[in-house]
Design an enzyme around this catalytic site. Structure first.
Site, PDB file in Angstrom:
ATOM      1  N   THR A 125      -1.209  -1.105   7.451  1.00 44.40           N
ATOM      2  CA  THR A 125      -1.190  -2.374   8.168  1.00 44.40           C
ATOM      3  C   THR A 125       0.133  -3.114   8.005  1.00 44.40           C
ATOM      4  O   THR A 125       0.769  -3.027   6.966  1.00 44.40           O
ATOM      5  CB  THR A 125      -2.333  -3.258   7.639  1.00 44.40           C
ATOM      6  OG1 THR A 125      -3.558  -2.573   7.844  1.00 44.40           O
ATOM      7  CG2 THR A 125      -2.387  -4.595   8.363  1.00 44.40           C
ATOM      8  N   LYS A 131       4.512  -6.669   4.319  1.00 49.81           N
ATOM      9  CA  LYS A 131       4.254  -5.301   3.894  1.00 49.81           C
ATOM     10  C   LYS A 131       4.020  -4.477   5.153  1.00 49.81           C
ATOM     11  O   LYS A 131       3.592  -4.964   6.182  1.00 49.81           O
ATOM     12  CB  LYS A 131       3.069  -5.212   2.931  1.00 49.81           C
ATOM     13  CG  LYS A 131       1.717  -5.587   3.480  1.00 49.81           C
ATOM     14  CD  LYS A 131       0.978  -4.486   4.198  1.00 49.81           C
ATOM     15  CE  LYS A 131       0.899  -3.228   3.381  1.00 49.81           C
ATOM     16  NZ  LYS A 131       0.300  -2.105   4.189  1.00 49.81           N
ATOM     17  N   THR A 135       0.870  -1.195   0.000  1.00 46.62           N
ATOM     18  CA  THR A 135       0.000   0.000   0.000  1.00 46.62           C
ATOM     19  C   THR A 135       0.900   1.236   0.000  1.00 46.62           C
ATOM     20  O   THR A 135       1.269   1.743  -1.043  1.00 46.62           O
ATOM     21  CB  THR A 135      -0.957   0.007   1.204  1.00 46.62           C
ATOM     22  OG1 THR A 135      -0.203  -0.192   2.411  1.00 46.62           O
ATOM     23  CG2 THR A 135      -2.006  -1.074   1.069  1.00 46.62           C
TER      24      THR A 135
END
Length: 398
Positions: free
Chosen positions: A194, A183, A156
């Site tokens: 997150t 990630k 993201t």
């Protein structure tokens, strides 16, 4: 070490795993990959750790429910980026259940053998038609070389994928592969970034030992990241072991084989955690907070995390300030018992306090040691044998 780094490896490198990442249109205005699928040709024993937030996202809630009744025959993990499916109520849970159902049916595996992870905007429903189409595409594109596509699809706010693969040698020659992808950078208000991690291996190991090993490794890696103190409702670490190599299952924690596995898993998780904090720092600085000489690990951890959370400490590091008062203030704010008259402090290579008293130092040398990309803050309580390390960072727009 009984392992080597496999530089060209990815999450599907262990025997029997396949993966892919597709562009399903989940990230508004982007054509980037945003839906990852990792699949095992053999049933997997699974271990997992999830967010401690009381506001658990739908994929977390569903994966926890699945693992309560099936932790020995998991076949796939579906990960989407773009929408966290958190704060979406019952409809969000229904969407998660449908995603797992479609994935299982397309793979022709049991419906309670698919786990989910999601990352992205909170309070935004999944675009289900795009999810349905994306899942079917992902299943059709699975292959043993698709791990890099999967690692790209889960990003993201990250600037780069985070992967590590190890080849581990056991006695009498057999080798197993341990692979991980993650990630995460930092929480960016109001869009929470997150932390997700998926680990795969072709080793056979009992589920209780797998869970025990993962818990230790996460405590020593991901749980020592304190980038800006926020907790996502989606944080998840999942590990799958399909036992595809020809080696008897590890069922005893006292064996040499389990020790080798634990060492390799510790290394892999620490490596992925390091990649996360370095990505979060960007052009800023990585800060390593080391607390030693504590009476117990709880005390060491409390001090390290308090220092890591301190905006004043990060600001001093960002400015290369020779004023170390913020560090002392953060230690004092940790609400733990210590002996100020025994405290030693070192910033980089420069000691600034010895046995509770300031010592003369060259400010120019201190500024110089703080000017590099990484700064170590060493806090020695001189009270016992326990120690811990926590990682944080500064960032350009802080």
């Amino acid at each position: 070490m009984n392992f080597t780094i496999f530089e060209d490896g990815h999450i599907a490198s262990p025997t029997g795993f396949r993966a892919t990442g597709v562009a399903a249109g989940l990230k508004e205005g982007s054509k980037a990959r945003d839906l990852a699928l990792v699949y095992s040709q053999y049933p997997c024993r699974a271990a997992a750790l999830f967010t401690t937030s009381v506001f658990k996202a739908a994929p977390v809630f569903l994966s926890q429910a699945i693992l309560l009744r099936n932790h020995d025959a998991i076949r796939a993990v579906l990960i989407n980026a773009g929408q966290a499916n958190a704060g979406t109520g019952q409809s969000g849970l229904n969407d998660a259940i449908e995603c797992a159902k479609i994935t299982a049916d397309e793979l022709e595996v049991p419906r309670d053998s698919v786990l989910l992870m999601s990352t992205g905007l909170i309070g935004v429903p999944l675009p289900m038609q795009r999810m349905r189409n994306g899942i079917r595409r992902a299943v059709s594109e699975l292959d043993s070389n698709g791990g890099r596509r999967a690692a790209l699809a889960i990003l993201t706010t990250d600037t780069r994928p985070k992967e590590r693969v190890l080849r581990v040698t056991l006695r009498n020659g057999p080798r197993f592969t341990l692979a991980g992808m993650a990630k995460g950078t930092r929480m960016i208000h109001p869009r929470l970034a997150t932390m997700l991690a998926l680990i795969t291996t072709d080793l056979a190991i009992s589920q209780p030992l797998l869970q025990r090993a993962l818990h230790q490794s996460v405590e020593r890696s991901f749980n020592r990241l304190n980038i800006d103190g926020d907790c996502s409702p989606n944080d998840s670490v999942i590990m799958l072991a399909n036992g595809a190599i020809d080696h008897p299952p590890i069922t005893d924690s006292s064996t040499w084989e389990f020790g080798v596995f634990q060492e390799a898993l510790d290394f892999l998780c620490a490596d992925l955690a390091g990649q996360i904090v370095r990505d979060a720092a960007g052009s800023g600085k990585v800060i390593k907070v080391v607390v030693q000489g504590a009476a117990d690990e709880v005390t060491a951890s409390a001090i390290a995390h308090t220092v890591a959370r301190s905006g004043s400490v990060r600001a001093a590091c960002r400015r290369h300030s020779s004023d170390w008062g913020a560090l002392l203030a953060a230690i004092g704010a940790s609400n733990v018992e210590l002996r100020p008259d025994l405290l030693d402090l070192r910033i980089g290579t420069v000691p600034v306090m010895l046995r509770g008293a300031p010592i003369p130092f060259d400010p120019t040398m201190l500024v110089q040691t703080m000017s590099g990309p990484e700064i170590e803050l060493l806090i020695d309580l001189n009270l016992g044998p326990a120690e811990t390390t926590v990682w944080t960072c500064t960032w350009t727009d802080e």
